[in-house]
Design a protein around this motif. Structure first.
Motif, PDB file in Angstrom:
ATOM      1  N   SER A   1       0.831  -1.208   0.000  1.00  0.00           N
ATOM      2  CA  SER A   1       0.000   0.000   0.000  1.00  0.00           C
ATOM      3  C   SER A   1       0.866   1.259   0.000  1.00  0.00           C
ATOM      4  O   SER A   1       0.572   2.239  -0.700  1.00  0.00           O
ATOM      5  N   TYR A   2       1.962   1.255   0.782  1.00  0.00           N
ATOM      6  CA  TYR A   2       2.880   2.397   0.791  1.00  0.00           C
ATOM      7  C   TYR A   2       3.468   2.635  -0.606  1.00  0.00           C
ATOM      8  O   TYR A   2       3.566   3.771  -1.075  1.00  0.00           O
ATOM      9  N   ILE A   3       3.897   1.553  -1.267  1.00  0.00           N
ATOM     10  CA  ILE A   3       4.504   1.673  -2.592  1.00  0.00           C
ATOM     11  C   ILE A   3       3.489   2.213  -3.594  1.00  0.00           C
ATOM     12  O   ILE A   3       3.800   3.090  -4.406  1.00  0.00           O
ATOM     13  N   ALA A   4       2.256   1.705  -3.530  1.00  0.00           N
ATOM     14  CA  ALA A   4       1.205   2.198  -4.423  1.00  0.00           C
ATOM     15  C   ALA A   4       0.914   3.667  -4.146  1.00  0.00           C
ATOM     16  O   ALA A   4       0.730   4.464  -5.074  1.00  0.00           O
ATOM     17  N   GLY A   5       0.879   4.053  -2.859  1.00  0.00           N
ATOM     18  CA  GLY A   5       0.616   5.432  -2.497  1.00  0.00           C
ATOM     19  C   GLY A   5       1.719   6.384  -2.910  1.00  0.00           C
ATOM     20  O   GLY A   5       1.468   7.563  -3.188  1.00  0.00           O
ATOM     21  N   ALA A   6       2.955   5.885  -2.960  1.00  0.00           N
ATOM     22  CA  ALA A   6       4.086   6.704  -3.412  1.00  0.00           C
ATOM     23  C   ALA A   6       4.238   6.682  -4.932  1.00  0.00           C
ATOM     24  O   ALA A   6       5.130   7.331  -5.471  1.00  0.00           O
ATOM     25  N   GLU A   7       3.376   5.899  -5.607  1.00  0.00           N
ATOM     26  CA  GLU A   7       3.391   5.755  -7.070  1.00  0.00           C
ATOM     27  C   GLU A   7       4.755   5.314  -7.578  1.00  0.00           C
ATOM     28  O   GLU A   7       5.402   5.987  -8.387  1.00  0.00           O
ATOM     29  N   LEU A   8       5.163   4.143  -7.116  1.00  0.00           N
ATOM     30  CA  LEU A   8       6.449   3.580  -7.501  1.00  0.00           C
ATOM     31  C   LEU A   8       6.253   2.272  -8.251  1.00  0.00           C
ATOM     32  O   LEU A   8       5.360   1.493  -7.925  1.00  0.00           O
ATOM     33  N   PRO A   9       7.099   2.008  -9.243  1.00  0.00           N
ATOM     34  CA  PRO A   9       7.017   0.744  -9.974  1.00  0.00           C
ATOM     35  C   PRO A   9       7.811  -0.355  -9.286  1.00  0.00           C
ATOM     36  O   PRO A   9       8.924  -0.135  -8.804  1.00  0.00           O
ATOM     37  N   CYS A  10       7.236  -1.545  -9.245  1.00  0.00           N
ATOM     38  CA  CYS A  10       7.961  -2.729  -8.771  1.00  0.00           C
ATOM     39  C   CYS A  10       7.188  -3.956  -9.231  1.00  0.00           C
ATOM     40  O   CYS A  10       6.050  -3.854  -9.685  1.00  0.00           O
ATOM     41  N   LEU A  11       7.817  -5.108  -9.110  1.00  0.00           N
ATOM     42  CA  LEU A  11       7.182  -6.361  -9.507  1.00  0.00           C
ATOM     43  C   LEU A  11       7.054  -7.267  -8.290  1.00  0.00           C
ATOM     44  O   LEU A  11       8.028  -7.526  -7.575  1.00  0.00           O
ATOM     45  N   LEU A  12       5.852  -7.774  -8.059  1.00  0.00           N
ATOM     46  CA  LEU A  12       5.558  -8.707  -6.992  1.00  0.00           C
ATOM     47  C   LEU A  12       5.174 -10.051  -7.608  1.00  0.00           C
ATOM     48  O   LEU A  12       4.640 -10.108  -8.712  1.00  0.00           O
ATOM     49  N   VAL A  13       5.437 -11.127  -6.886  1.00  0.00           N
ATOM     50  CA  VAL A  13       5.027 -12.460  -7.332  1.00  0.00           C
ATOM     51  C   VAL A  13       4.381 -13.175  -6.147  1.00  0.00           C
ATOM     52  O   VAL A  13       4.962 -13.228  -5.062  1.00  0.00           O
ATOM     53  N   ASN A  14       3.188 -13.710  -6.366  1.00  0.00           N
ATOM     54  CA  ASN A  14       2.512 -14.517  -5.354  1.00  0.00           C
ATOM     55  C   ASN A  14       2.217 -15.884  -5.942  1.00  0.00           C
ATOM     56  O   ASN A  14       1.414 -16.014  -6.868  1.00  0.00           O
ATOM     57  N   VAL A  15       2.889 -16.921  -5.422  1.00  0.00           N
ATOM     58  CA  VAL A  15       2.621 -18.306  -5.812  1.00  0.00           C
ATOM     59  C   VAL A  15       1.643 -18.857  -4.770  1.00  0.00           C
ATOM     60  O   VAL A  15       2.048 -19.296  -3.690  1.00  0.00           O
TER      61      VAL A  15
ATOM     62  N   PHE B   1      -9.278 -12.205  -4.048  1.00  0.00           N
ATOM     63  CA  PHE B   1      -9.799 -11.043  -3.333  1.00  0.00           C
ATOM     64  C   PHE B   1      -8.664 -10.169  -2.804  1.00  0.00           C
ATOM     65  O   PHE B   1      -8.681  -8.949  -2.950  1.00  0.00           O
ATOM     66  N   GLN B   2      -7.678 -10.808  -2.163  1.00  0.00           N
ATOM     67  CA  GLN B   2      -6.578 -10.060  -1.560  1.00  0.00           C
ATOM     68  C   GLN B   2      -5.849  -9.217  -2.589  1.00  0.00           C
ATOM     69  O   GLN B   2      -5.482  -8.064  -2.322  1.00  0.00           O
ATOM     70  N   THR B   3      -5.667  -9.763  -3.775  1.00  0.00           N
ATOM     71  CA  THR B   3      -4.857  -9.095  -4.800  1.00  0.00           C
ATOM     72  C   THR B   3      -5.673  -8.126  -5.646  1.00  0.00           C
ATOM     73  O   THR B   3      -5.314  -6.959  -5.806  1.00  0.00           O
ATOM     74  N   VAL B   4      -6.781  -8.596  -6.187  1.00  0.00           N
ATOM     75  CA  VAL B   4      -7.555  -7.808  -7.139  1.00  0.00           C
ATOM     76  C   VAL B   4      -8.386  -6.738  -6.433  1.00  0.00           C
ATOM     77  O   VAL B   4      -8.578  -5.641  -6.959  1.00  0.00           O
ATOM     78  N   LYS B   5      -8.871  -7.049  -5.240  1.00  0.00           N
ATOM     79  CA  LYS B   5      -9.680  -6.079  -4.501  1.00  0.00           C
ATOM     80  C   LYS B   5      -8.823  -5.184  -3.602  1.00  0.00           C
ATOM     81  O   LYS B   5      -9.313  -4.206  -3.050  1.00  0.00           O
ATOM     82  N   GLY B   6      -7.546  -5.508  -3.440  1.00  0.00           N
ATOM     83  CA  GLY B   6      -6.639  -4.684  -2.640  1.00  0.00           C
ATOM     84  C   GLY B   6      -6.552  -5.173  -1.208  1.00  0.00           C
ATOM     85  O   GLY B   6      -7.451  -4.924  -0.406  1.00  0.00           O
ATOM     86  N   GLY B   7      -5.491  -5.892  -0.876  1.00  0.00           N
ATOM     87  CA  GLY B   7      -5.350  -6.436   0.474  1.00  0.00           C
ATOM     88  C   GLY B   7      -4.894  -5.404   1.489  1.00  0.00           C
ATOM     89  O   GLY B   7      -5.150  -5.541   2.679  1.00  0.00           O
ATOM     90  N   GLY B   8      -4.200  -4.365   1.022  1.00  0.00           N
ATOM     91  CA  GLY B   8      -3.764  -3.301   1.906  1.00  0.00           C
ATOM     92  C   GLY B   8      -4.827  -2.215   2.002  1.00  0.00           C
ATOM     93  O   GLY B   8      -5.915  -2.322   1.432  1.00  0.00           O
ATOM     94  N   HIS B   9      -4.511  -1.161   2.725  1.00  0.00           N
ATOM     95  CA  HIS B   9      -5.481  -0.105   2.978  1.00  0.00           C
ATOM     96  C   HIS B   9      -5.452   0.949   1.871  1.00  0.00           C
ATOM     97  O   HIS B   9      -4.436   1.155   1.211  1.00  0.00           O
ATOM     98  N   GLY B  10      -6.598   1.627   1.709  1.00  0.00           N
ATOM     99  CA  GLY B  10      -6.669   2.741   0.771  1.00  0.00           C
ATOM    100  C   GLY B  10      -7.183   2.357  -0.601  1.00  0.00           C
ATOM    101  O   GLY B  10      -7.337   1.175  -0.931  1.00  0.00           O
TER     102      GLY B  10
END
Length: 360
Positions: A94-108, A126-135
């Motif tokens: 959520s912090y990274i998204a709020g700071a508008e930064l690019p990065c790559l995450l992988v969830n297996v 749900f966690q990924t597509v609906k947003g698991g973090g706040h905001g």
């Protein structure tokens, strides 16, 4: 240059692709069933060849905050984990998204909730597509269904992340992560110099330049009116992504009277179901979302012009089915079939369920 084709696991393909796509830093922590990503990177020792940093952090929380720091410098950085580990990373994401930064995450993905099982699952939709973090934020979400796509989506995920200054995630599962297939590895992409990063990412903080203070990277804004404008800007960006980056695969949908919707490993099983149904005279098609967000809502809605019913097959209790129902908007019946706890369905099992639900 001759094509380089190797037999490897999906997790291994992600690691090799990360090296070849010029990733500057990987920060992770072991967890089944994705540990081969970190293990392969350590085995390949890319710090000796490309200069890539590979670091096993002391925790998932530490790993995502290292990604936050690297992303703030305009570097190509990534992390990977499995379901419980991704839960621990949500604040940092959520912090990274709020700071508008690019990065790559992988969830297996593995089964849950809680520690659950180490067997595969698709229950983190749900966690990924609906947003698991706040905001109010979104993750560009890619769902591979092959080892080749595991490799390819490293490059695509980084491209989209930097195009929109937004985190991107490869949402896969233990089946694709552990299965072995032939994969064509990408050519080596050179890592960028700091000067190139300054030109491509003028927002990045790379230390003092000519006595000037570096850029400040933060997701904090104490003035409500300014924070609202920030969020309005985010929403415009998300709308642009929805308008331009929808990806999906349609299999025999042109004349389909019934439709399967499935992603990732489930879509591979459903492809066989389509063949079995067609052999029995049932006109069945498959739509596979490749981007879970942005979701191919319009493509699904368009098919309701000739489809009589839709079955959504997922390895969970029913998550993506909600987005399919929103897309269909009551025009045709939408049913769900899922298995949980690491259990898989077979092609015949899905076909039997389709026949039962739609009286075929």
């Amino acid at each position: 240059m001759a094509e380089e084709i190797k037999l490897m696991k999906g997790n291994e393909a992600i690691a090799h692709a990360a090296i070849r796509y010029g990733v500057d830093g990987y920060f992770g922590y072991p967890i089944t069933p994705q540990s081969e990503i970190l293990e392969t990177l350590m085995e390949e020792r890319p710090w000796l060849t490309t200069g890539m940093v590979v670091l096993q952090a002391e925790s998932e929380v530490a790993a995502i905050n290292m990604v936050y720091g690297g992303a703030g410098c305009g570097k190509r950085v990534m992390t990977s984990s499995s379901s419980p580990g991704m839960s621990l990373k949500q604040e940092g994401i959520s912090y990274i998204a709020g700071a508008e930064l690019p990065c790559l995450l992988v969830n297996v993905m593995r089964g849950g909730p809680g520690l659950g099982t180490i067997q595969p699952s698709q229950a983190d939709y749900f966690q990924t597509v609906k947003g698991g973090g706040h905001g109010d934020y979104r993750l560009i979400t890619l769902a591979p269904n092959s080892v080749q796509e595991m490799a390819d989506f490293v490059g695509l995920g980084l491209e989209l992340a930097f195009k929109y200054n937004n985190p991107a995630i490869i949402l896969t599962d233990g089946i694709i992560g552990q299965m072995m297939e032939k994969v064509k590895l990408p050519d080596f992409h050179p890592r960028r110099s700091d000067e190139q990063i300054r030109q491509e990412c003028p927002w990045a903080t790379l230390g003092r330049l000519d006595g000037r203070a570096p850029n400040v990277i933060t997701s904090l804004e104490l003035e409500s009116s300014i924070m609202e404008k920030n969020n309005e800007r985010f929403q415009k960006k998300f709308k642009a992504i929805e308008d331009n980056e929808v990806r999906y695969e349609a299999v025999q949908t042109e004349d389909a009277e019934y439709l399967l919707v499935a992603f990732g490993s489930s879509s591979r099983i459903c492809q066989k179901t389509v063949d079995l149904a067609r052999a029995q005279g049932i006109k069945l098609g498959l739509l596979r979302p490749i981007t879970l967000w942005p979701f191919p809502s319009q493509a699904i809605a368009d098919l309701t012009s000739h489809v009589k019913g839709i079955l959504v097959a997922e390895l969970n209790a029913g998550q993506m089915v909600e987005d399919v129902r929103l897309a269909v908007n009551g025009k045709v019946p939408v049913e769900h079939y899922g298995r949980m706890g690491g259990m898989l369905f077979s092609p015949n099992e899905i076909l039997d369920e389709l026949k039962k639900l739609f009286n075929l």
